[in-house]
Design a protein around this motif. Structure first.
Motif, PDB file in Angstrom:
ATOM      1  N   PRO A  25      -1.115   1.779   3.269  1.00  0.00           N
ATOM      2  CA  PRO A  25      -0.396   0.579   3.695  1.00  0.00           C
ATOM      3  C   PRO A  25       0.659   0.948   4.741  1.00  0.00           C
ATOM      4  CG  PRO A  25      -0.536   0.659   1.306  1.00  0.00           C
ATOM      5  CD  PRO A  25      -1.033   1.977   1.812  1.00  0.00           C
ATOM      6  N   GLU A  26       0.944   0.031   5.639  1.00  0.00           N
ATOM      7  CA  GLU A  26       1.833   0.304   6.775  1.00  0.00           C
ATOM      8  C   GLU A  26       3.184   0.876   6.346  1.00  0.00           C
ATOM      9  OE1 GLU A  26       3.903  -2.079  10.500  1.00  0.00           O
ATOM     10  OE2 GLU A  26       2.519  -3.118   9.183  1.00  0.00           O
ATOM     11  N   PHE A  27       3.837   0.254   5.381  1.00  0.00           N
ATOM     12  CA  PHE A  27       5.165   0.707   4.964  1.00  0.00           C
ATOM     13  C   PHE A  27       5.107   2.117   4.391  1.00  0.00           C
ATOM     14  CE2 PHE A  27       8.499   1.104   1.722  1.00  0.00           C
ATOM     15  CZ  PHE A  27       9.614   0.970   2.535  1.00  0.00           C
ATOM     16  N   ASP A  28       4.085   2.381   3.565  1.00  0.00           N
ATOM     17  CA  ASP A  28       3.945   3.705   2.955  1.00  0.00           C
ATOM     18  C   ASP A  28       3.635   4.768   4.001  1.00  0.00           C
ATOM     19  OD1 ASP A  28       4.467   2.653   0.444  1.00  0.00           O
ATOM     20  OD2 ASP A  28       2.350   2.315   0.011  1.00  0.00           O
ATOM     21  N   ALA A  29       2.831   4.419   5.003  1.00  0.00           N
ATOM     22  CA  ALA A  29       2.504   5.383   6.059  1.00  0.00           C
ATOM     23  C   ALA A  29       3.754   5.773   6.837  1.00  0.00           C
ATOM     24  CB  ALA A  29       1.451   4.799   7.001  1.00  0.00           C
ATOM     25  N   LYS A  30       4.609   4.812   7.125  1.00  0.00           N
ATOM     26  CA  LYS A  30       5.851   5.121   7.854  1.00  0.00           C
ATOM     27  C   LYS A  30       6.764   6.002   7.016  1.00  0.00           C
ATOM     28  CE  LYS A  30       5.827   0.999  10.723  1.00  0.00           C
ATOM     29  NZ  LYS A  30       6.466  -0.263  11.039  1.00  0.00           N
ATOM     30  N   LYS A  31       6.877   5.682   5.724  1.00  0.00           N
ATOM     31  CA  LYS A  31       7.725   6.477   4.833  1.00  0.00           C
ATOM     32  C   LYS A  31       7.180   7.896   4.702  1.00  0.00           C
ATOM     33  CE  LYS A  31       9.871   6.246   0.283  1.00  0.00           C
ATOM     34  NZ  LYS A  31      10.010   5.465  -0.942  1.00  0.00           N
TER      35      LYS A  31
END
Length: 135
Positions: free
Chosen positions: A86-92
């Motif tokens: 997921p986008e948020f997890d990838a950034k984190k």
């Protein structure tokens, strides 16, 4: 009335087939042998494909005793793998991987001489979803 029953039967047939195939695949994934392969490399996002990790196996750091004959079957595995997040997890995860030295492993299901199936991503010994929650 007969035509309606026949129509319902043929409409339900693909659903039943898909359900049976899903249950069989799930059972196969749970019952087959799993192995852990050390991975390296990182590419957090692609504008066309979404957010993913771009990983490749590191056979020098992988425990080959998991395989028959204590030999890593490198020819069965792909040269690189994409693991979508997921986008948020990838950034984190991108931020964490850039600032820390994390051990990234991939859990595979091995089925004889067939291509291994990716089952999960392991970061510092924990499944990635659990690791994200704790970091």
């Amino acid at each position: 009335m007969y035509v309606k029953r026949l129509l319902v039967f043929f409409l339900m047939l693909p659903i039943v087939f898909l359900l049976a195939w899903t249950l069989y695949t799930e059972h196969e994934l749970k019952s087959e042998k799993t192995v852990v392969v050390r991975m390296t490399g990182f590419d957090p996002q692609d504008l066309l494909s979404g957010h993913y990790l771009h990983l490749r196996p590191v056979w020098g750091d992988t425990d080959c005793s998991q395989f028959s004959g204590n030999i890593c079957p490198t020819e069965l595995f792909a040269a690189t793998y994409r693991y979508y997040l997921p986008e948020f997890d990838a950034k984190k995860l991108d931020n964490q991987l850039m600032s820390e030295n994390l051990k990234v492993d991939m859990l595979f299901v091995v089925r004889g001489q067939a291509k291994p199936l990716v089952k999960d991503l392991i970061i510092n010994g924990k499944p990635w979803k659990e690791w994200i929650k704790q970091s």
